[in-house]
Design a protein around this motif. Structure first.
Motif, PDB file in Angstrom:
ATOM      1  N   LEU A 144       0.831  -1.198   0.000  1.00  0.00           N
ATOM      2  CA  LEU A 144       0.000   0.000   0.000  1.00  0.00           C
ATOM      3  C   LEU A 144       0.866   1.248   0.000  1.00  0.00           C
ATOM      4  N   TRP A 145       1.915   1.195   0.811  1.00  0.00           N
ATOM      5  CA  TRP A 145       2.772   2.361   0.928  1.00  0.00           C
ATOM      6  C   TRP A 145       3.414   2.684  -0.415  1.00  0.00           C
ATOM      7  N   LEU A 146       3.838   1.612  -1.120  1.00  0.00           N
ATOM      8  CA  LEU A 146       4.480   1.825  -2.407  1.00  0.00           C
ATOM      9  C   LEU A 146       3.513   2.410  -3.430  1.00  0.00           C
ATOM     10  N   SER A 147       2.226   2.057  -3.289  1.00  0.00           N
ATOM     11  CA  SER A 147       1.275   2.483  -4.301  1.00  0.00           C
ATOM     12  C   SER A 147       0.680   3.859  -4.022  1.00  0.00           C
ATOM     13  N   LEU A 148       0.877   4.376  -2.799  1.00  0.00           N
ATOM     14  CA  LEU A 148       0.297   5.681  -2.483  1.00  0.00           C
ATOM     15  C   LEU A 148       1.222   6.808  -2.919  1.00  0.00           C
ATOM     16  N   PRO A 149       0.661   7.890  -3.450  1.00  0.00           N
ATOM     17  CA  PRO A 149       1.518   9.019  -3.804  1.00  0.00           C
ATOM     18  C   PRO A 149       2.036   9.688  -2.544  1.00  0.00           C
ATOM     19  N   SER A 150       3.240  10.183  -2.600  1.00  0.00           N
ATOM     20  CA  SER A 150       3.752  10.861  -1.413  1.00  0.00           C
ATOM     21  C   SER A 150       3.122  12.237  -1.317  1.00  0.00           C
ATOM     22  N   ASP A 151       2.847  12.629  -0.071  1.00  0.00           N
ATOM     23  CA  ASP A 151       2.122  13.868   0.169  1.00  0.00           C
ATOM     24  C   ASP A 151       3.109  14.919   0.640  1.00  0.00           C
ATOM     25  N   THR A 152       3.828  15.478  -0.300  1.00  0.00           N
ATOM     26  CA  THR A 152       4.947  16.343   0.087  1.00  0.00           C
ATOM     27  C   THR A 152       4.567  17.809   0.201  1.00  0.00           C
ATOM     28  N   THR A 153       3.416  18.161  -0.332  1.00  0.00           N
ATOM     29  CA  THR A 153       3.094  19.580  -0.336  1.00  0.00           C
ATOM     30  C   THR A 153       2.455  20.045   0.964  1.00  0.00           C
ATOM     31  N   GLU A 154       1.809  19.117   1.639  1.00  0.00           N
ATOM     32  CA  GLU A 154       1.085  19.508   2.832  1.00  0.00           C
ATOM     33  C   GLU A 154       2.038  19.941   3.936  1.00  0.00           C
ATOM     34  N   TRP A 155       1.806  21.063   4.512  1.00  0.00           N
ATOM     35  CA  TRP A 155       2.692  21.652   5.507  1.00  0.00           C
ATOM     36  C   TRP A 155       4.122  21.680   4.957  1.00  0.00           C
ATOM     37  N   GLY A 156       4.209  21.827   3.662  1.00  0.00           N
ATOM     38  CA  GLY A 156       5.529  21.807   3.054  1.00  0.00           C
ATOM     39  C   GLY A 156       6.389  22.938   3.582  1.00  0.00           C
ATOM     40  N   ALA A 157       7.665  22.661   3.728  1.00  0.00           N
ATOM     41  CA  ALA A 157       8.560  23.690   4.234  1.00  0.00           C
ATOM     42  C   ALA A 157       8.676  24.806   3.221  1.00  0.00           C
ATOM     43  N   ARG A 158       8.585  26.035   3.702  1.00  0.00           N
ATOM     44  CA  ARG A 158       8.665  27.170   2.780  1.00  0.00           C
ATOM     45  C   ARG A 158       9.899  28.008   3.063  1.00  0.00           C
ATOM     46  N   GLY A 159      10.795  27.455   3.774  1.00  0.00           N
ATOM     47  CA  GLY A 159      12.040  28.182   4.023  1.00  0.00           C
ATOM     48  C   GLY A 159      13.193  27.251   3.740  1.00  0.00           C
ATOM     49  N   GLU A 160      14.274  27.478   4.421  1.00  0.00           N
ATOM     50  CA  GLU A 160      15.427  26.603   4.216  1.00  0.00           C
ATOM     51  C   GLU A 160      15.201  25.284   4.946  1.00  0.00           C
ATOM     52  N   GLY A 161      15.968  24.283   4.522  1.00  0.00           N
ATOM     53  CA  GLY A 161      15.930  23.010   5.226  1.00  0.00           C
ATOM     54  C   GLY A 161      14.719  22.176   4.888  1.00  0.00           C
ATOM     55  N   ALA A 164      13.514  18.652   6.356  1.00  0.00           N
ATOM     56  CA  ALA A 164      14.078  18.414   7.683  1.00  0.00           C
ATOM     57  C   ALA A 164      13.047  18.646   8.779  1.00  0.00           C
ATOM     58  N   THR A 165      11.900  19.200   8.415  1.00  0.00           N
ATOM     59  CA  THR A 165      10.884  19.483   9.423  1.00  0.00           C
ATOM     60  C   THR A 165       9.518  19.026   8.927  1.00  0.00           C
ATOM     61  N   VAL A 166       8.725  18.546   9.837  1.00  0.00           N
ATOM     62  CA  VAL A 166       7.361  18.130   9.509  1.00  0.00           C
ATOM     63  C   VAL A 166       6.424  18.621  10.603  1.00  0.00           C
ATOM     64  N   MET A 167       5.326  19.192  10.179  1.00  0.00           N
ATOM     65  CA  MET A 167       4.292  19.567  11.149  1.00  0.00           C
ATOM     66  C   MET A 167       2.972  19.005  10.653  1.00  0.00           C
ATOM     67  N   ARG A 168       2.283  18.257  11.498  1.00  0.00           N
ATOM     68  CA  ARG A 168       0.983  17.704  11.125  1.00  0.00           C
ATOM     69  C   ARG A 168      -0.096  18.347  11.984  1.00  0.00           C
ATOM     70  N   VAL A 224      11.511  19.927  19.981  1.00  0.00           N
ATOM     71  CA  VAL A 224      11.103  18.856  19.066  1.00  0.00           C
ATOM     72  C   VAL A 224      12.187  17.790  19.082  1.00  0.00           C
ATOM     73  N   LYS A 225      11.859  16.674  19.680  1.00  0.00           N
ATOM     74  CA  LYS A 225      12.849  15.591  19.758  1.00  0.00           C
ATOM     75  C   LYS A 225      12.588  14.522  18.706  1.00  0.00           C
ATOM     76  N   ALA A 226      11.349  14.480  18.202  1.00  0.00           N
ATOM     77  CA  ALA A 226      10.994  13.422  17.245  1.00  0.00           C
ATOM     78  C   ALA A 226      11.516  13.759  15.855  1.00  0.00           C
ATOM     79  N   SER A 227      11.704  12.720  15.064  1.00  0.00           N
ATOM     80  CA  SER A 227      12.177  12.907  13.693  1.00  0.00           C
ATOM     81  C   SER A 227      10.995  12.926  12.736  1.00  0.00           C
ATOM     82  N   PRO A 228      11.190  13.485  11.544  1.00  0.00           N
ATOM     83  CA  PRO A 228      10.130  13.387  10.534  1.00  0.00           C
ATOM     84  C   PRO A 228       9.822  11.919  10.265  1.00  0.00           C
ATOM     85  N   GLY A 229       8.555  11.611  10.188  1.00  0.00           N
ATOM     86  CA  GLY A 229       8.140  10.222  10.026  1.00  0.00           C
ATOM     87  C   GLY A 229       7.738   9.580  11.337  1.00  0.00           C
ATOM     88  N   ALA A 230       8.207  10.160  12.434  1.00  0.00           N
ATOM     89  CA  ALA A 230       7.817   9.649  13.760  1.00  0.00           C
ATOM     90  C   ALA A 230       7.450  10.849  14.618  1.00  0.00           C
TER      91      ALA A 230
END
Lengths: 284, 228
Positions: A144-161, A164-168, A224-230
């Motif tokens: 399923l994961w392979l078949s789903l499109p990645s959702d990169t635009t949502e809360w997409g970073a609009r600055g540098e880095g 490296a950062t994710v906000m949900r 923020v101690k957690a990594s993107p994806g977790a």
């Protein structure tokens, strides 16, 4: 017979007869029963029966319950305490507790909402299922994961880095299930918002600003101690106004002071700023 | 018992948050907190007095220790007052929060910590709800035991009520381990049947999980090339 029962009837029979369950099974039964009115009531009755057998009262735990709590709870408690940030955040926890006392109900509500966020966060254990099931489910999840499109635009970073950062962002209506807000999302009046953040070095702190018709509120900084994806939950659940729109901005930086300064509009280098709008709409 | 008052080295290690010290404290006070949570009424609301039932016991118990083991709480404990009293205060608040989060008490429910002392002390007697619950459960136990023959009732008393091991129960009854196991299997079946008849359990529950054959069939269907 259904392939899988969603309930824990078999374990309840075992509990009624034995008074105890193997540790992992017991954890799973409790997790299910606490969210299931049907099984929750049955669990209470079965354990009250065992308590009555053991000590002729329902207000004293059975020896099996006591032994189980002592053996099962310790690892979880130590892990939770270890995960919690120390020093600065202890101060934050103390402030939160003071706020809880000072503000009373609204803060209690926020904590209750947050409990729901955390509840939704925890994925169900597969400990009760056979190993082959686990393997097959993992394989299916991988496909399923392979078949789903990645959702990169949502809360997409609009600055540098970027990356490296994710906000949900989550909408927590008063009487409905928590759901993630995607894109230019809606959330009903009276609901609360919840956040989860993840960041990689050098980003360590985030500040969230909440702009409504009534003005701007700066929340944080949060470590923020957690990594993107977790991503891990932020201790922040602002309530939505009755109408209009809410603009949310999360500012990630490499220190608490930088994040706060950037959120206030001061020029700071190497920050990541992500923005989102939530319309107040939909059924409560 | 006041572990931390009697052992200054342990107190220091506890304040530093050393896992070994936290483990000792947890083990020493786990039972105390569980018993306190189970018997203490922690809030008063429209539904009457509320305490932590079996379903919420683990959550409230863990929440109590998580709060007690936070750095600020560890450093705030003065090492002079009995630690059990300190834990009781945390347990009350943790219980209220857990019960609220689970929706067992209304948001309007008042924590008994916030009520006058006299009222709080009076609340230690069983509530009318608990008295009714105990009467109902006790009646059920009596009916179950009354339906057994004398020898099985004696076995039920030793195993369920007194909590003896199979070995000890066998010695008391003059039975070999195998004989005792056979009788106990019948006793458990009788217990299950009784609870099924009383509507406490579901009839098809013992077979509710998929068999190995069903599991293999589904795997083969989903993953034709998969060999477990």
């Amino acid at each position: 017979m259904a392939l899988f029962t969603q309930h824990v009837d078999r374990q309840l029979v075992h509990l009624a007869n034995e008074g105890v369950l193997p540790p992992r099974q017991w954890s799973r039964v409790l997790r299910h029963a606490r969210g299931c009115a049907r099984c929750g009531a049955r669990y209470e009755r079965v354990m009250n029966l065992r308590r009555m057998f053991a000590s002729d009262t329902v207000t004293v735990p059975t020896p099996g319950e006591l032994a189980s709590l002592e053996s099962r709870g310790l690892a979880s408690v130590l892990a939770t305490v270890e995960r919690e940030p120390s020093t600065e955040s202890s101060g934050q926890a103390a402030r939160a507790d003071r706020l809880h006392k000072d503000l009373g109900e609204p803060w209690s509500l926020a904590r209750r909402l947050w409990a729901r966020v955390l509840q939704a966060w925890n994925s169900p254990s597969l400990g009760h299922v056979g190993g082959a099931w686990v393997v097959s489910l993992m394989a299916a999840a991988g496909l399923l994961w392979l078949s789903l499109p990645s959702d990169t635009t949502e809360w997409g970073a609009r600055g540098e880095g970027q990356g490296a950062t994710v906000m949900r962002l989550f909408c927590v209506p008063a009487e409905a299930e928590l759901r993630e807000v995607r894109g230019q999302g809606d959330c009903p009046a009276g609901a609360a918002l919840a956040f989860a953040a993840g960041a990689r070095a050098p980003y360590t702190h985030v500040v969230v600003t909440v702009r409504t018709d009534k003005g701007l509120k700066v929340e944080g900084p949060f470590e923020v101690k957690a990594s993107p994806g977790a991503e891990a939950a932020l201790d922040l659940t602002p309530r939505l106004p009755d109408t209009g729109e809410v603009e949310l901005t999360a500012v990630f930086a490499s220190s608490a002071s930088d994040a706060l300064a950037a959120a206030r509009g001061e020029p700071v280098r190497d920050v990541v700023r992500v923005q989102h709008r939530v319309r107040i709409a939909g059924k409560p | 018992m006041s572990l931390l008052r009697e052992d200054p080295l342990l107190l220091e290690a506890f304040r530093r948050g050393e896992p070994g010290a936290l483990t000792r404290v947890y083990r020493a006070y786990s039972g105390h907190v569980a018993r306190f949570l189970s018997r203490t009424y922690v809030s008063r609301g429209p539904g009457g007095l509320a305490r932590v039932g079996p379903l919420d016991l683990e959550a409230a118990h863990q929440e109590t220790f998580v709060r007690a083991f936070r750095e600020q709480a560890r450093l705030t404990y003065d090492g002079v007052r009995p630690y059990s009293i300190w834990l009781n205060a945390l347990a009350r608040q943790a219980a209220v929060d857990v019960l609220r989060a689970a929706g067992r008490i209304a948001r309007e429910a008042v924590a008994l910590d916030d009520t006058p002392t006299a009222e709080r002390l009076a609340s230690n007697a069983p509530s009318p709800e608990d008295r009714a619950l105990e009467a109902e459960t006790r009646e059920l136990v009596h009916r179950f035991l009354a339906g057994l023959d004398e020898a099985t009732r004696r076995l039920a008393d030793l195993r369920f009520v007194q909590g003896l091991s199979q070995e000890r129960a066998g010695l008391v009854l003059g039975l070999s381990r195998q004989e005792l196991r056979t009788r106990e299997t019948k006793l458990r079946r009788a217990m299950t049947d009784f609870l099924l008849n009383e509507g406490w359990l579901t009839a098809d529950s013992p077979d509710a999980l998929p068999s190995a054959a069903a599991t293999a069939a589904v795997l083969a269907l989903l993953f034709p090339l998969f060999v477990p």
